[in-house]
Structure formats: structure tokens, C-alpha cells
Write a protein that holds these residues in place. Structure first.
Motif, PDB file in Angstrom:
ATOM      1  N   ILE A 225      56.162  29.866  24.197  1.00  0.00           N
ATOM      2  CA  ILE A 225      57.422  30.510  23.789  1.00  0.00           C
ATOM      3  C   ILE A 225      58.521  29.840  24.609  1.00  0.00           C
ATOM      4  CG2 ILE A 225      58.642  32.686  23.460  1.00  0.00           C
ATOM      5  CD1 ILE A 225      55.980  34.132  23.658  1.00  0.00           C
ATOM      6  N   PRO A 226      59.012  28.683  24.139  1.00  0.00           N
ATOM      7  CA  PRO A 226      59.891  27.853  24.969  1.00  0.00           C
ATOM      8  C   PRO A 226      61.125  28.562  25.509  1.00  0.00           C
ATOM      9  CG  PRO A 226      59.143  26.617  23.062  1.00  0.00           C
ATOM     10  CD  PRO A 226      58.681  28.021  22.856  1.00  0.00           C
ATOM     11  N   MET A 227      61.681  29.503  24.744  1.00  0.00           N
ATOM     12  CA  MET A 227      62.888  30.158  25.241  1.00  0.00           C
ATOM     13  C   MET A 227      62.624  31.090  26.418  1.00  0.00           C
ATOM     14  SD  MET A 227      61.741  31.344  22.166  1.00  0.00           S
ATOM     15  CE  MET A 227      62.939  30.756  21.002  1.00  0.00           C
ATOM     16  N   LEU A 228      61.348  31.330  26.737  1.00  0.00           N
ATOM     17  CA  LEU A 228      61.012  32.119  27.918  1.00  0.00           C
ATOM     18  C   LEU A 228      60.657  31.242  29.120  1.00  0.00           C
ATOM     19  CD1 LEU A 228      58.777  35.012  26.482  1.00  0.00           C
ATOM     20  CD2 LEU A 228      61.233  35.026  26.973  1.00  0.00           C
ATOM     21  N   ASP A 229      60.624  29.936  28.901  1.00  0.00           N
ATOM     22  CA  ASP A 229      60.170  29.035  29.949  1.00  0.00           C
ATOM     23  C   ASP A 229      60.998  29.170  31.218  1.00  0.00           C
ATOM     24  OD1 ASP A 229      58.561  26.998  31.050  1.00  0.00           O
ATOM     25  OD2 ASP A 229      60.058  25.488  30.545  1.00  0.00           O
ATOM     26  N   TRP A 230      62.322  29.297  31.062  1.00  0.00           N
ATOM     27  CA  TRP A 230      63.206  29.341  32.225  1.00  0.00           C
ATOM     28  C   TRP A 230      62.956  30.569  33.098  1.00  0.00           C
ATOM     29  CZ3 TRP A 230      66.715  33.359  33.060  1.00  0.00           C
ATOM     30  CH2 TRP A 230      66.898  34.244  31.983  1.00  0.00           C
ATOM     31  N   MET A 231      62.374  31.629  32.526  1.00  0.00           N
ATOM     32  CA  MET A 231      62.151  32.854  33.279  1.00  0.00           C
ATOM     33  C   MET A 231      60.911  32.772  34.182  1.00  0.00           C
ATOM     34  SD  MET A 231      62.964  35.572  30.214  1.00  0.00           S
ATOM     35  CE  MET A 231      62.816  37.015  31.255  1.00  0.00           C
ATOM     36  N   ASP A 232      59.995  31.845  33.856  1.00  0.00           N
ATOM     37  CA  ASP A 232      58.774  31.680  34.659  1.00  0.00           C
ATOM     38  C   ASP A 232      58.120  33.040  34.925  1.00  0.00           C
ATOM     39  OD1 ASP A 232      56.770  30.393  36.062  1.00  0.00           O
ATOM     40  OD2 ASP A 232      57.930  30.226  37.925  1.00  0.00           O
ATOM     41  N   LEU A 233      57.808  33.750  33.853  1.00  0.00           N
ATOM     42  CA  LEU A 233      57.342  35.130  33.962  1.00  0.00           C
ATOM     43  C   LEU A 233      56.068  35.267  34.794  1.00  0.00           C
ATOM     44  CD1 LEU A 233      57.957  36.285  30.264  1.00  0.00           C
ATOM     45  CD2 LEU A 233      59.296  36.901  32.302  1.00  0.00           C
ATOM     46  N   GLN A 234      55.180  34.271  34.758  1.00  0.00           N
ATOM     47  CA  GLN A 234      53.923  34.348  35.507  1.00  0.00           C
ATOM     48  C   GLN A 234      54.019  33.697  36.887  1.00  0.00           C
ATOM     49  OE1 GLN A 234      52.626  32.440  31.809  1.00  0.00           O
ATOM     50  NE2 GLN A 234      50.610  33.315  32.234  1.00  0.00           N
ATOM     51  N   GLY A 235      55.175  33.085  37.185  1.00  0.00           N
ATOM     52  CA  GLY A 235      55.318  32.384  38.452  1.00  0.00           C
ATOM     53  C   GLY A 235      54.562  31.074  38.509  1.00  0.00           C
ATOM     54  N   VAL A 236      54.048  30.616  37.348  1.00  0.00           N
ATOM     55  CA  VAL A 236      53.212  29.416  37.316  1.00  0.00           C
ATOM     56  C   VAL A 236      54.026  28.158  37.620  1.00  0.00           C
ATOM     57  CG1 VAL A 236      51.803  27.944  35.823  1.00  0.00           C
ATOM     58  CG2 VAL A 236      51.521  30.421  35.752  1.00  0.00           C
ATOM     59  N   THR A 237      55.211  28.060  37.019  1.00  0.00           N
ATOM     60  CA  THR A 237      56.025  26.859  37.205  1.00  0.00           C
ATOM     61  C   THR A 237      56.415  26.683  38.664  1.00  0.00           C
ATOM     62  OG1 THR A 237      56.888  26.966  34.939  1.00  0.00           O
ATOM     63  CG2 THR A 237      58.173  25.728  36.548  1.00  0.00           C
ATOM     64  N   THR A 238      56.781  27.766  39.316  1.00  0.00           N
ATOM     65  CA  THR A 238      57.146  27.690  40.733  1.00  0.00           C
ATOM     66  C   THR A 238      55.981  27.180  41.567  1.00  0.00           C
ATOM     67  OG1 THR A 238      58.714  29.512  40.497  1.00  0.00           O
ATOM     68  CG2 THR A 238      57.932  29.035  42.719  1.00  0.00           C
ATOM     69  N   LYS A 239      54.779  27.700  41.290  1.00  0.00           N
ATOM     70  CA  LYS A 239      53.595  27.252  42.027  1.00  0.00           C
ATOM     71  C   LYS A 239      53.281  25.791  41.729  1.00  0.00           C
ATOM     72  CE  LYS A 239      51.466  31.859  42.127  1.00  0.00           C
ATOM     73  NZ  LYS A 239      50.339  32.681  41.622  1.00  0.00           N
ATOM     74  N   MET A 240      53.469  25.381  40.459  1.00  0.00           N
ATOM     75  CA  MET A 240      53.221  23.987  40.093  1.00  0.00           C
ATOM     76  C   MET A 240      54.133  23.036  40.861  1.00  0.00           C
ATOM     77  SD  MET A 240      52.662  24.120  35.960  1.00  0.00           S
ATOM     78  CE  MET A 240      51.099  24.645  35.234  1.00  0.00           C
ATOM     79  N   LYS A 241      55.385  23.398  40.960  1.00  0.00           N
ATOM     80  CA  LYS A 241      56.336  22.535  41.673  1.00  0.00           C
ATOM     81  C   LYS A 241      55.980  22.420  43.151  1.00  0.00           C
ATOM     82  CE  LYS A 241      60.250  23.375  38.539  1.00  0.00           C
ATOM     83  NZ  LYS A 241      61.590  24.006  38.392  1.00  0.00           N
ATOM     84  N   LYS A 242      55.512  23.520  43.727  1.00  0.00           N
ATOM     85  CA  LYS A 242      55.150  23.497  45.145  1.00  0.00           C
ATOM     86  C   LYS A 242      53.924  22.632  45.395  1.00  0.00           C
ATOM     87  CE  LYS A 242      57.142  27.969  46.483  1.00  0.00           C
ATOM     88  NZ  LYS A 242      56.850  29.347  46.966  1.00  0.00           N
ATOM     89  N   VAL A 243      52.892  22.775  44.549  1.00  0.00           N
ATOM     90  CA  VAL A 243      51.695  21.971  44.760  1.00  0.00           C
ATOM     91  C   VAL A 243      51.974  20.505  44.456  1.00  0.00           C
ATOM     92  CG1 VAL A 243      50.600  22.138  42.466  1.00  0.00           C
ATOM     93  CG2 VAL A 243      49.178  22.010  44.514  1.00  0.00           C
ATOM     94  N   HIS A 244      52.883  20.233  43.495  1.00  0.00           N
ATOM     95  CA  HIS A 244      53.265  18.847  43.236  1.00  0.00           C
ATOM     96  C   HIS A 244      53.935  18.239  44.465  1.00  0.00           C
ATOM     97  CE1 HIS A 244      55.023  15.263  41.429  1.00  0.00           C
ATOM     98  NE2 HIS A 244      56.171  15.638  41.970  1.00  0.00           N
ATOM     99  N   ASP A 245      54.829  18.986  45.091  1.00  0.00           N
ATOM    100  CA  ASP A 245      55.512  18.473  46.287  1.00  0.00           C
ATOM    101  C   ASP A 245      54.506  18.159  47.392  1.00  0.00           C
ATOM    102  OD1 ASP A 245      57.961  18.675  45.056  1.00  0.00           O
ATOM    103  OD2 ASP A 245      58.492  20.598  45.969  1.00  0.00           O
ATOM    104  N   ARG A 246      53.494  19.016  47.537  1.00  0.00           N
ATOM    105  CA  ARG A 246      52.465  18.769  48.555  1.00  0.00           C
ATOM    106  C   ARG A 246      51.676  17.512  48.219  1.00  0.00           C
ATOM    107  NH1 ARG A 246      48.893  23.914  48.604  1.00  0.00           N
ATOM    108  NH2 ARG A 246      47.755  22.779  50.247  1.00  0.00           N
TER     109      ARG A 246
END
Length: 508
Positions: A225-246
Motif C-alpha cells: 500500500i504505497p501511500m502508507l509507506d511514509w508512515m512506516d507503520l511496522q517500524g520496518v523501514t527504520t530498522k532497515m536503515k539502521k542495519v544498512h548503516d551498520r
């Protein structure tokens, strides 16, 4: 707060309107595969549960080997039998040669710059050719055979020195495979000093890889549901960015160290850096991002899938001591007890190969194939598959299909031996009954290396040690529950006491 609530309400209304319009627009005149009724907006996503491959296998029992689902706005089809899988991955392979957009590739795999998630086309073809010709060719693998055998010997010494200590096998396997890849790719070890000393970085690396593979396997609602992507409802995107940085910091450090060291490097990274193939259509070398993306694939999938496959195999052998004894008897006949098994011995170890095939069948490291997308509409098994559909192949379900396998839940390597019901199954070719590396154009590029590592490590663990579970646990009570991700881990790591069974000098 009021502004946020208003914004959320507007977003929900917009999503609902889009959902209604989409359903009106996408009512297919042709017959779709059967499947469970989707919920409004989110579709069948809530049905998946913590172990999606189990849920989808249950759906296949109810609706058949080809099912249709809706994940948000996306059509999803799932193949759960060898026949249906072959229609997708052989007969329609080119149509399903690309990947659907997903947040894991965007945020963790350098925005699709890697080999695993790159869209099908000239750039992917070139990256694949580079891997085939320079990283995984027979010549390249033969050149580093001594590295694989030396690292496995180091692991053997560490296990032999454990004494009465409890060993977390998956951790040591992960270190062994990571150090092997690092010596092949970078001409350096990443962890430990080779004498059994631990390295705290190894724990961090293992955790980082498992987190990356787990997050990459998440069904992120923003992908569907692309229009919900910015909300990161599951917190998955935030975690992905952090593990990518590591991971990016980890890769930057090893690349910097590789550049600083003097002298010629006899490793694969030096080959990659020197390449002048026309990767981007501009005659340039591979970019640093592309090299890091390839290393990311190797150090994540290359360590996690192999170590988990070996852990599952050893868990099954410990649960079935008569099979472990039979495998050890084969080792004693072919190799003896005065030296460690080598890669040149592997072709003579018939029962070992049957054990590995049976483990791949029952515990595929990747239970759901990495998703593919339909470039055009097509027909499979008499059903209409819409353009843009995401394809998942339930490799786990295929390996347990009761119409394909006798006693499918039983760990029985003899089924692959002469006289068994499946003696000719070969995981390197598209038999579609055992698919640990996928099939078609997107079959795992590192399959040959993975097979060498998995067979050599399992052979060594069988030959060199008897095994007891920690705390005197009865093997019949060993927890075999799973934890889902791109690769499936044991929910409880295998904790063991290795007992040396060879001549003492073999562990020196």
C-alpha cells in the motif's frame, strides 16, 4: 496532535477510495487461481502469521497448488508443487525474471545495486556474468580450495578444545563461513586469530546478518500500500536503515583496510576492482557501491544460509543417532580416522550427499523463494496470472508435499540412495522437487560455493565428533521450531558438547 490525526484520517480515506477504485478497475475477465477472501485494504496480509510459509502451505492444502492472494493493492500468486513451480520458473522464466519493488532492496541493498534484487536487464546480466566468470567459476573455486579446508580445520580445533563447555554451533559456523569468504574475497580473516580465541566482533556480525535477513523477509505493508509507506507503520523501514548503516560501515572498514595493505592481493576483491567490463554502458569499472552491494550479498546470504543449513542438518542427525552412526561408518571406510576429510573425498561419500539433500528438502534455508514479478500477463495451470503479480514459490511446502514425498515429515536420507524413491534428484538442476537454490535465471549465483562449504562442513562435523546436547537434553526433545526470515533459523540455537572421535594429531 489534531493536525496529525487529521492527516491520518485523510490518508485512511484516500487509501479506502483507492482500494475501492482499484478493485473496480482490476476485476479480471479471466479466471484467477483460487484463494482465501482478502480483507478490505490490507488484503490477505493479516492471514500470514509469524510463519508465512506454514500458512501458505495450509492454504495450498485447501485451495490447491496454485493460489491467488491480495497483499494490499498487489496480486500475489503462490506455487506449492513441483509441477506448478516448473510452469513459472521454466516455462515462464523470462516473464518472471525480475523482482518486484520492495523496501528491503531499497533501504538495505543499496537501492537495487546488488545482484540479488537488481531488476532483470543488461546491468543484472553483466553482474551475473562477473560473478560466474570471476567469483564462482570452477577455476576460482579450485584456487581457494585450500582456504576452505584450512578454515574448516580451524573450526575443528576450536570444537576439539571446547572440553566440557557448551558450544553454540551456529555462531562458530557463521564465523567459519565468514572467515572463509573473507579470505577468498579480501585475503584476510575477519574474526579470531585462528587458535580458538573468540572475537566479540563475531557476535555483532552474526546478529547483524540475522537481523538483515529477518527484516528482508518481512512483509512490509508499505510495499503493498504505497501511500502508507511514509508512515512506516511496522517500524520496518527504520530498522532497515539502521542495519544498512551498520553493514555499510562494516563494508567500508574492510574495503579501506584492503586498500591500505601493501603488495599484490591474491583475492576476488582485487579482481572486481580491476574489472573494466562495460557494466553501466559507459565503459567504466564497477562502482564502489556496486562492489559493496555484491559484498553485502556474499556476507549476508553467503554466511547465514549456509550456517543455518548445517545447523538444521546436525540437529536432525543428533535426533536420529542411527543415521549419524551410519554416516560416521561411511567416513571411517572412505577417509579413516587419521586425517580430516577433504573436498576430494566428497564424491565418494554417497550417504553424506543423501543427508544433505534430505536436509535441503525438509529444511530449505529459504522457505519462500525471493519474490519475482510478472512482466506480462500469462496463463499458468489453466489460470490467468495478471501483469504485475508477485510470484512466491513455497519451497518449504514443495519439500513436504505428500503427493511427491513418502512420509514427508520424516528425516530419511535413504530416499535419495539407489533403491530409494528419489535416487536421481539433483539440486544443481531444475528437478523442482528440491529447490534450495531456486531455479531458472535467478537461481543462486553462489550455489557451487555453497554446496562445497555445506558438504565439507557437515562431513567434518560428522567425521570428527560425537555429539551430545547441552544439559543432558534427550535428543527426542530437541526443539525444532523455526523463526522466519529470508532464511529460516532455529528458534532455539543448537547448544552442544562435541566429543572428539579421531586420532589426537588430527586436531592439531
Amino acid at each position: 496532535m489534531a493536525i496529525i490525526m487529521t492527516l491520518l484520517m485523510d490518508t485512511c480515506i484516500t487509501v479506502l477510495v483507492f482500494y475501492v477504485l482499484l478493485n473496480l478497475r482490476t476485476r479480471h475477465p479471466n479466471r484467477l487461481p483460487p484463494g482465501p477472501t482478502p480483507w478490505p485494504i490490507v488484503g490477505n496480509l493479516p492471514h500470514l502469521g509469524p510463519l508465512p510459509h506454514h500458512t501458505l502451505a495450509a492454504f495450498a492444502k485447501k485451495y490447491g497448488p496454485l493460489i491467488h492472494l491480495r497483499f494490499g493493492f498487489v496480486d500475489v500468486v503462490v506455487a506449492s508443487s513441483p509441477t506448478v513451480a516448473s510452469q513459472f520458473l521454466r516455462d515462464n522464466d523470462l516473464n518472471f525474471a525480475s523482482r518486484p519493488p520492495n523496501s528491503g532492496a531499497k533501504h538495505m541493498a543499496y537501492n537495487y545495486q546488488d545482484l540479488v534484487f537488481a531488476p532483470y536487464g543488461p546491468r543484472w546480466t553483466m553482474l551475473r556474468k562477473i560473478c560466474k566468470d570471476h567469483l564462482f567459476s570452477s577455476k576460482a573455486l579450485d584456487n581457494f580450495r585450500h582456504v576452505r579446508e584450512e578454515e574448516v580445520a580451524i573450526l575443528t580445533r576450536i570444537l576439539a578444545s571446547a572440553g566440557e563447555s557448551t558450544v553454540k554451533l551456529s555462531q562458530l559456523l557463521n564465523v567459519c563461513t565468514a572467515n572463509t569468504l573473507a579470505r577468498m574475497m579480501l585475503d584476510m580473516r575477519l574474526f579470531g586469530d585462528g587458535n580458538g580465541s573468540g572475537d566479540p566482533k563475531a557476535d555483532e556480525f552474526k546478529d547483524m546478518v540475522v537481523e538483515l535477513m529477518t527484516l528482508a523477509g518481512k512483509f512490509n505493508i508499505g510495499d503493498f500500500i504505497p501511500m502508507l509507506d511514509w508512515m512506516d507503520l511496522q517500524g520496518v523501514t527504520t530498522k532497515m536503515k539502521k542495519v544498512h548503516d551498520r553493514f555499510d560501515s562494516f563494508l567500508d572498514n574492510i574495503l579501506d583496510e584492503h586498500k591500505i595493505r601493501k603488495g599484490a592481493h591474491d583475492d576476488m576483491l582485487s579482481t572486481l576492482i580491476s574489472l573494466k567490463e562495460d557494466v553501466n554502458g559507459e565503459g567504466g569499472k564497477l562502482s564502489d557501491i556496486e562492489i559493496k552491494a555484491l559484498l553485502l550479498n556474499l556476507f549476508s546470504a553467503g554466511t547465514d544460509t549456509s550456517s543455518s543449513s548445517i545447523e538444521w542438518t546436525m540437529a536432525e542427525l543428533i535426533r536420529n543417532p542411527q543415521l549419524l552412526k551410519q554416516a560416521q561408518e561411511e567416513m571411517d571406510i572412505v577417509v579413516g580416522r587419521d586425517r580430516l576429510v577433504t573436498e576430494s573425498d566428497l564424491t565418494q561419500l554417497t550417504f553424506l550427499h543423501a543427508i544433505v539433500k534430505e536436509s535441503f528438502r525438509l529444511h530449505p534455508s529459504t522457505p519462500l523463494s525471493l519474490p519475482r514479478i510478472a512482466s506480462e500477463s500469462c496463463e499458468v495451470n489453466g489460470y490467468h496470472i495478471p501483469k504485475g503479480s508477485t510470484l512466491l514459490v513455497n519451497i518449504w511446502a514443495i519439500g513436504r508435499h505428500p503427493e511427491v514425498w513418502a512420509d514427508p515429515l520424516e528425516f530419511r536420507p535413504a530416499r535419495f540412495l539407489p533403491g530409494g524413491e528419489k535416487p536421481g534428484v539433483n539440486v544443481k538442476v531444475n528437478d523442482f522437487e528440491v529447490l534450495p537454490f531456486g531455479a531458472g535465471r535467478r537461481i543462486c549465483a553462489g550455489m557451487s560455493l555453497a554446496l562445497k562449504m555445506v558438504h565439507l562442513l557437515i562431513a567434518t562435523l560428522i567425521q570428527a565428533f560425537d555429539w551430545e546436547l547441552a544439559n543432558g537434553l534427550d535428543p527426542e526433545r530437541l526443539n525444532m521450531e523455526e523463526e522466519f526470515g529470508i532464511s529460516v533459523q532455529k528458534a532455539e540455537p543448537l547448544m552442544v558438547h562435541p566429543r572428539p572421535r579421531l586420532a589426537p594429531h588430527t586436531y592439531i
